[in-house]
Design an enzyme around this catalytic site. Structure first.
Site, PDB file in Angstrom:
ATOM      1  N   ARG A  10       0.853  -1.194   0.000  1.00  0.00           N
ATOM      2  CA  ARG A  10       0.000   0.000   0.000  1.00  0.00           C
ATOM      3  C   ARG A  10       0.886   1.241   0.000  1.00  0.00           C
ATOM      4  O   ARG A  10       1.922   1.284   0.684  1.00  0.00           O
ATOM      5  CB  ARG A  10      -0.924   0.020   1.220  1.00  0.00           C
ATOM      6  CG  ARG A  10      -1.920   1.181   1.144  1.00  0.00           C
ATOM      7  CD  ARG A  10      -2.774   1.296   2.400  1.00  0.00           C
ATOM      8  NE  ARG A  10      -3.603   2.508   2.323  1.00  0.00           N
ATOM      9  CZ  ARG A  10      -4.105   3.136   3.371  1.00  0.00           C
ATOM     10  NH1 ARG A  10      -3.865   2.683   4.598  1.00  0.00           N
ATOM     11  NH2 ARG A  10      -4.835   4.231   3.222  1.00  0.00           N
ATOM     12  N   HIS A  11       0.491   2.240  -0.765  1.00  0.00           N
ATOM     13  CA  HIS A  11       1.252   3.485  -0.863  1.00  0.00           C
ATOM     14  C   HIS A  11       1.444   4.140   0.498  1.00  0.00           C
ATOM     15  O   HIS A  11       0.737   3.837   1.471  1.00  0.00           O
ATOM     16  CB  HIS A  11       0.537   4.465  -1.804  1.00  0.00           C
ATOM     17  CG  HIS A  11      -0.843   4.820  -1.346  1.00  0.00           C
ATOM     18  ND1 HIS A  11      -1.106   5.723  -0.338  1.00  0.00           N
ATOM     19  CD2 HIS A  11      -2.059   4.365  -1.749  1.00  0.00           C
ATOM     20  CE1 HIS A  11      -2.400   5.828  -0.149  1.00  0.00           C
ATOM     21  NE2 HIS A  11      -3.010   5.008  -0.996  1.00  0.00           N
ATOM     22  N   GLY A  12       2.392   5.071   0.581  1.00  0.00           N
ATOM     23  CA  GLY A  12       2.611   5.825   1.806  1.00  0.00           C
ATOM     24  C   GLY A  12       1.452   6.756   2.123  1.00  0.00           C
ATOM     25  O   GLY A  12       0.593   7.036   1.275  1.00  0.00           O
ATOM     26  N   GLU A  13       1.432   7.237   3.343  1.00  0.00           N
ATOM     27  CA  GLU A  13       0.368   8.138   3.788  1.00  0.00           C
ATOM     28  C   GLU A  13       0.286   9.372   2.894  1.00  0.00           C
ATOM     29  O   GLU A  13       1.298   9.954   2.510  1.00  0.00           O
ATOM     30  CB  GLU A  13       0.648   8.581   5.223  1.00  0.00           C
ATOM     31  CG  GLU A  13      -0.378   9.554   5.795  1.00  0.00           C
ATOM     32  CD  GLU A  13       0.084  10.149   7.103  1.00  0.00           C
ATOM     33  OE1 GLU A  13      -0.433   9.733   8.157  1.00  0.00           O
ATOM     34  OE2 GLU A  13       0.981  11.025   7.069  1.00  0.00           O
ATOM     35  N   THR A  14      -0.956   9.768   2.573  1.00  0.00           N
ATOM     36  CA  THR A  14      -1.197  10.954   1.750  1.00  0.00           C
ATOM     37  C   THR A  14      -1.941  12.027   2.551  1.00  0.00           C
ATOM     38  O   THR A  14      -2.454  11.767   3.647  1.00  0.00           O
ATOM     39  CB  THR A  14      -2.034  10.611   0.508  1.00  0.00           C
ATOM     40  OG1 THR A  14      -3.357  10.249   0.929  1.00  0.00           O
ATOM     41  CG2 THR A  14      -1.407   9.477  -0.291  1.00  0.00           C
ATOM     42  N   LEU A  15      -2.034  13.200   1.943  1.00  0.00           N
ATOM     43  CA  LEU A  15      -2.765  14.288   2.584  1.00  0.00           C
ATOM     44  C   LEU A  15      -4.218  13.899   2.835  1.00  0.00           C
ATOM     45  O   LEU A  15      -4.765  14.150   3.913  1.00  0.00           O
ATOM     46  CB  LEU A  15      -2.697  15.532   1.692  1.00  0.00           C
ATOM     47  CG  LEU A  15      -3.353  16.805   2.235  1.00  0.00           C
ATOM     48  CD1 LEU A  15      -2.654  17.264   3.514  1.00  0.00           C
ATOM     49  CD2 LEU A  15      -3.319  17.917   1.189  1.00  0.00           C
ATOM     50  N   PHE A  16      -4.868  13.258   1.849  1.00  0.00           N
ATOM     51  CA  PHE A  16      -6.262  12.839   2.033  1.00  0.00           C
ATOM     52  C   PHE A  16      -6.384  11.771   3.124  1.00  0.00           C
ATOM     53  O   PHE A  16      -7.410  11.715   3.817  1.00  0.00           O
ATOM     54  CB  PHE A  16      -6.838  12.307   0.715  1.00  0.00           C
ATOM     55  CG  PHE A  16      -7.463  13.371  -0.160  1.00  0.00           C
ATOM     56  CD1 PHE A  16      -7.157  14.707   0.007  1.00  0.00           C
ATOM     57  CD2 PHE A  16      -8.361  13.025  -1.161  1.00  0.00           C
ATOM     58  CE1 PHE A  16      -7.730  15.688  -0.800  1.00  0.00           C
ATOM     59  CE2 PHE A  16      -8.948  13.992  -1.970  1.00  0.00           C
ATOM     60  CZ  PHE A  16      -8.632  15.328  -1.789  1.00  0.00           C
ATOM     61  N   ARG A  60       0.531   8.886  -6.140  1.00  0.00           N
ATOM     62  CA  ARG A  60       0.902   8.443  -4.800  1.00  0.00           C
ATOM     63  C   ARG A  60       1.562   7.065  -4.809  1.00  0.00           C
ATOM     64  O   ARG A  60       2.433   6.781  -3.979  1.00  0.00           O
ATOM     65  CB  ARG A  60      -0.307   8.466  -3.866  1.00  0.00           C
ATOM     66  CG  ARG A  60      -1.495   7.568  -4.254  1.00  0.00           C
ATOM     67  CD  ARG A  60      -2.677   7.915  -3.368  1.00  0.00           C
ATOM     68  NE  ARG A  60      -3.854   7.087  -3.535  1.00  0.00           N
ATOM     69  CZ  ARG A  60      -4.825   7.313  -4.411  1.00  0.00           C
ATOM     70  NH1 ARG A  60      -4.738   8.338  -5.246  1.00  0.00           N
ATOM     71  NH2 ARG A  60      -5.889   6.521  -4.455  1.00  0.00           N
ATOM     72  N   GLU A  87      -6.850   2.144  -7.305  1.00  0.00           N
ATOM     73  CA  GLU A  87      -7.832   1.956  -6.245  1.00  0.00           C
ATOM     74  C   GLU A  87      -9.220   1.830  -6.859  1.00  0.00           C
ATOM     75  O   GLU A  87      -9.456   2.192  -8.020  1.00  0.00           O
ATOM     76  CB  GLU A  87      -7.785   3.154  -5.290  1.00  0.00           C
ATOM     77  CG  GLU A  87      -8.710   3.067  -4.076  1.00  0.00           C
ATOM     78  CD  GLU A  87      -8.465   1.858  -3.206  1.00  0.00           C
ATOM     79  OE1 GLU A  87      -8.739   0.736  -3.689  1.00  0.00           O
ATOM     80  OE2 GLU A  87      -8.035   2.031  -2.052  1.00  0.00           O
TER      81      GLU A  87
END
Length: 220
Positions: A10-16, A60, A87
């Site tokens: 899973r991608h790294g943490e995002t702003l959303f 992302r 996604e």
């Protein structure tokens, strides 16, 4: 019979993510913490050999893949981008509050959120329920979602060599859905959403798909 070992990350943490907003085909940048998590995952997998690296075509995941590749001691190419590993598309709910949206979708079915629905129905049915509730009717149906993801997996079997180990940077709902579909009682993806930067290992062949590990993280 060809067999592939897939490392879904899973991608790294995002702003959303920090705002708890639905983020499917919309995008937001990795946060500083998201970059750090991607780099930590890269360090964790530094000595793992990958024959290919894929990501979805969202920024992302591409950025996360590049941070992981930068730490790897055997792979130095660019990630192959595939829309098959995007996604789920949340349609008219994109960018809205995660809790509020799922409460609205789940209430007519006697549930309060997505997890409570997944206790009784498949991810495909949940996709259908979101599509039905979407005022714009743009959200992916279960058939559309799985047709896209299955095409991506089939493409790997055609184009990658037998016994290849492949890294795929993708998304939480996609990884959770794969684990519900192909996993066993050793895992609990219904109640445990994959963490940012986590690794889920999948064994893929023409006749069988199985989950080897779910939601592995560098945290002890």
């Amino acid at each position: 019979m060809k067999q592939l070992e897939l490392y879904f990350i899973r991608h790294g943490e995002t702003l959303f993510n920090t705002m708890d907003k639905l983020q499917g085909w919309s995008d937001s940048p990795l946060t500083p913490n998201g970059i750090r998590v991607a780099q930590q995952t890269g360090e964790w997998l530094a000595n793992t050999s990958f024959q290919s690296v894929y990501s979805s075509d969202m920024k992302r995941t591409i950025d996360t893949a590049n941070y992981i590749i930068a730490k790897n001691n055997s792979f130095n190419g660019a990630p192959k981008q595939s829309a098959s590993f995007r996604e789920a598309f949340f349609g008219g709910f994109e960018g809205l509050d995660n809790h509020d949206v799922w409460h609205t979708i789940a209430t007519p079915y006697g549930a309060s959120n997505q997890t409570q629905m997944l206790e009784h129905v498949s991810p495909g049915v949940v996709r259908d329920r979101m599509h039905a509730a979407d005022p714009l009717h743009l959200a992916e149906t279960g058939h559309q979602f799985w047709q896209r993801v299955d095409a991506g997996l089939a493409n790997l079997l055609v184009n990658e060599p037998d016994h290849a180990r492949i890294l795929i940077v993708a998304h939480g709902t996609l990884i959770r859905s794969l684990t519900i579909r192909f996993g066993n009682s050793s895992f609990d993806p219904v109640h445990q959403f994959p963490a940012n930067g986590s690794v889920t290992k999948l064994l893929l062949s023409e006749n069988q798909t199985s989950i080897l590990d779910y939601n592995l993280t560098t945290k002890k």
